[in-house]
Design an enzyme around this catalytic site. Structure first.
Site, mmCIF file in Angstrom:
data_model
loop_
_atom_site.group_PDB
_atom_site.id
_atom_site.type_symbol
_atom_site.label_atom_id
_atom_site.label_comp_id
_atom_site.label_asym_id
_atom_site.label_seq_id
_atom_site.Cartn_x
_atom_site.Cartn_y
_atom_site.Cartn_z
ATOM 1 N N GLY A 1 -6.363 -1.495 19.639
ATOM 2 C CA GLY A 1 -6.249 -1.196 18.355
ATOM 3 C C GLY A 1 -6.013 0.434 17.862
ATOM 4 O O GLY A 1 -7.056 1.174 18.452
ATOM 5 N N VAL A 2 -5.189 0.589 17.334
ATOM 6 C CA VAL A 2 -4.656 1.868 17.141
ATOM 7 C C VAL A 2 -5.166 2.314 15.651
ATOM 8 O O VAL A 2 -5.288 3.241 15.404
ATOM 9 C CB VAL A 2 -3.150 2.355 17.313
ATOM 10 C CG1 VAL A 2 -2.825 3.669 16.973
ATOM 11 C CG2 VAL A 2 -2.991 1.903 18.998
ATOM 12 N N ASP B 1 0.105 -7.372 22.642
ATOM 13 C CA ASP B 1 -0.795 -8.181 22.129
ATOM 14 C C ASP B 1 -1.945 -8.079 22.920
ATOM 15 O O ASP B 1 -1.914 -8.482 24.089
ATOM 16 C CB ASP B 1 0.036 -9.670 21.880
ATOM 17 C CG ASP B 1 -1.063 -10.498 21.199
ATOM 18 O OD1 ASP B 1 -2.244 -10.697 21.125
ATOM 19 O OD2 ASP B 1 -0.327 -11.525 20.780
ATOM 20 N N ASP C 1 -11.625 -2.398 20.203
ATOM 21 C CA ASP C 1 -11.652 -2.277 18.464
ATOM 22 C C ASP C 1 -10.408 -2.908 18.043
ATOM 23 O O ASP C 1 -9.513 -2.178 17.305
ATOM 24 C CB ASP C 1 -11.560 -0.668 18.240
ATOM 25 C CG ASP C 1 -11.961 -0.442 16.865
ATOM 26 O OD1 ASP C 1 -12.330 -1.495 16.041
ATOM 27 O OD2 ASP C 1 -11.755 0.606 16.245
ATOM 28 N N HIS D 1 -10.801 -8.245 16.517
ATOM 29 C CA HIS D 1 -12.184 -8.708 16.290
ATOM 30 C C HIS D 1 -12.402 -10.123 16.246
ATOM 31 O O HIS D 1 -13.391 -10.903 15.634
ATOM 32 C CB HIS D 1 -13.002 -7.965 15.253
ATOM 33 C CG HIS D 1 -12.695 -6.358 15.176
ATOM 34 N ND1 HIS D 1 -13.147 -5.627 16.356
ATOM 35 C CD2 HIS D 1 -12.431 -5.600 13.988
ATOM 36 C CE1 HIS D 1 -12.991 -4.474 16.128
ATOM 37 N NE2 HIS D 1 -12.292 -4.106 14.806
ATOM 38 N N ASP E 1 -17.656 -3.904 16.546
ATOM 39 C CA ASP E 1 -17.717 -4.804 15.165
ATOM 40 C C ASP E 1 -18.057 -6.169 15.579
ATOM 41 O O ASP E 1 -17.301 -6.962 15.219
ATOM 42 C CB ASP E 1 -16.419 -4.441 14.726
ATOM 43 C CG ASP E 1 -16.007 -3.193 14.183
ATOM 44 O OD1 ASP E 1 -17.040 -2.347 14.058
ATOM 45 O OD2 ASP E 1 -14.922 -2.798 13.862
#
Length: 380
Positions: A201-202, A249, A272, A275, A301
Site C-alpha cells: 500500500g503506497v 496486487d 497497509d 485491509h 488497521d
C-alpha cells in the site's frame, strides 16, 4: 524498473554495506562505483534527510576528497537553497558560496550510511566565505542555520524520532493513528542495519502521482535500508533513491512472486494495503515464507476485521476468515507443543512471538520448537 535503476540501487546497497567496514573497504567500494557517482548519491541522501523549510538562502560547497592529503581524488558538489525555499544539487559553484565543507569522502560515507555511533568529523574543515566586520563579528549569520541542518543530517542520522518523521513525511501513521510508539519499540534496535523492507500500500488512492509518504518515512528512519512499496495502481514514477515502488496486487501469487524476485529475502513486511480480510490472509501466506528469520511481519488497521464491508464479521470474533480470527488461531500456534490432538499449522514452528496493540499486530519470525510439558504433568 529500468536496468539503470536496478544497477543504481545495487550499487547503493554495496555502498551501504561497505559503510559499516573500515576506510580501505569504503575506498575500494567508492573506486568500484565511481567517485562522482558516490558523492552525488551521498549528497542526495543528505538533501532527502534535511528539513530546510524556512531556512535562509545559501550556497554550500561540499568538497569531498579521497582522504589525506586533501589533494587526492575527490569531487565537488553544491547545495543551493533559494529564497523561495527550493533546493537544488549542482556541480558548479558561484561567487556567492556561503560556506565550504571539506571532508574525507570515506568519512562522510560512513557518517551517512554507517551504523549508529560511527559518524565522525575528524577530517572536516568548515570555512565561511563572508568576511566579518567589527559590526557583525560574533553575530550569527542567518545562513548558519541552513548549514547547521545540512551537517546535522550527516552527523546525526539516527536523531529524529519516528513520530517526527511521520509528520515531516505526511504519513497518517501518526495523528490519525498512534503507531510510531509501537513501531519504535520493536524497530529501534535494528534501525542501523542494512535491511530490506516491503510495505504493501503506497497511499494516494487511484492517483498514480500521489502517495509514498510512509515509504519516505521508513527510508528516513532506516538510513541503511532498501525500501520497497507495492500498490495495485502503478505508482512507480514516485520511486527514488533507496525507495522502489512496484505495481502488484497484494493477493496475486504471480505478482508477489515477481516482486520477490526483485527484492530478495525481506527483513520487515508491513501490510497497509486494502485491509480486506481475505487479502490480508492471502498476502501473509504468500509473503511470510520470504521473511528472514528474526524478521517482523506487521499488519495495520485491524479494525476492518470487524467491518463487513472489508470482509469482517461484526459480533463474530473467532472466525478464521477474518484478519483478527486468523491471528487468534496463530496465538494457539505459539503454544502448539502444549495442545494435544491439534492439527499442526505451517506457521506453528516459525512464529516466535506476537504483539498486539490497538488495530496493530506484530509477528516475529523465528524458531518455535520448545518442547511441551511432560506427559505426566498434563494428566495431573
Amino acid at each position: 524498473m529500468t536496468e539503470y535503476a536496478v544497477r543504481t540501487q545495487t550499487d547503493l546497497k554495496r555502498l551501504i554495506r561497505a559503510a559499516g567496514a573500515c576506510d580501505d573497504t569504503i575506498a575500494e567500494c567508492v573506486k568500484s562505483i565511481g567517485v562522482d557517482a558516490v558523492v552525488h548519491a551521498v549528497m542526495r541522501e543528505v538533501l532527502d534527510r534535511t528539513d530546510l523549510r524556512g531556512c535562509p538562502a545559501a550556497e554550500v560547497l561540499f568538497r569531498l576528497h579521497g582522504g589525506a592529503p586533501p589533494q587526492s581524488q575527490g569531487s565537488d558538489v553544491v547545495i543551493r537553497v533559494a529564497d523561495d525555499g527550493t533546493v537544488a544539487l549542482a556541480t558548479m559553484s558561484t561567487a556567492s558560496v556561503t560556506a565550504t565543507v571539506a571532508q574525507s569522502l570515506p568519512e562522510v560515507v560512513r557518517s551517512v550510511f554507517g551504523p549508529r555511533g560511527s559518524a565522525s568529523t575528524a577530517t572536516r574543515v568548515l570555512q565561511w566565505t563572508a568576511e566579518s566586520s567589527p559590526e557583525t563579528f560574533g553575530r550569527p549569520d542567518p545562513a548558519f542555520e541552513t548549514v547547521r541542518r545540512l551537517l546535522d543530517s550527516i552527523d546525526r542520522s539516527y536523531h529524529a524520532s519516528l513520530a517526527e518523521l511521520c509528520v515531516r513525511s505526511g504519513s497518517d501513521k501518526w495523528g490519525v493513528h498512534q503507531y510510531p510508539q509501537h513501531y519504535e519499540r520493536h524497530f529501534q534496535t535494528v534501525r542501523d542495519r542494512p535491511l530490506t523492507i516491503l510495505e504493501i500500500g503506497v497511499g494516494g488512492y487511484d492517483n498514480p502521482r500521489r502517495g509514498g509518504e510512509s515509504l519516505r518515512m521508513w527510508k528516513r528512519y532506516f538510513p541503511r535500508a532498501a525500501v520497497y512499496g507495492i500498490d495495485i495502481i502503478d505508482k512507480s514514477s514516485l520511486s527514488e533513491s533507496r525507495m522502489t515502488i512496484l505495481r502488484a496486487d497484494q493477493a496475486d501469487p504471480v505478482d508477489l512472486a515477481r516482486v520477490l524476485e526483485i527484492t530478495g529475502p525481506l527483513d520487515i513486511i508491513i501490510d497497509d494495503g486494502s485491509h480486506v480480510s481475505a487479502h490480508v490472509i492471502a498476502t501473509f501466506a504468500l509473503l511470510f515464507p520470504a521473511l528472514r528469520s528474526g524478521g517482523m511481519y506487521v499488519i495495520e488497521d485491524l479494525q476492518t476485521s470487524y467491518w463487513p464491508h472489508f470482509g469482517g464479521k461484526a459480533g463474530v470474533y473467532d472466525d478464521m476468515e477474518t484478519s483478527v480470527g486468523f491471528l487468534k488461531a496463530m496465538v494457539d500456534g505459539l503454544n502448539h507443543a502444549e495442545i494435544d490432538n491439534r492439527a499442526q499449522a505451517s506457521t506453528d514452528a516459525c512464529v516466535k512471538g506476537m504483539h498486539f496493540y490497538h488495530n496493530l499486530a506484530f509477528l516475529e519470525k523465528g524458531e518455535n520448537r520448545d518442547e511441551g510439558a511432560p506427559s505426566w504433568l498434563r494428566g495431573l
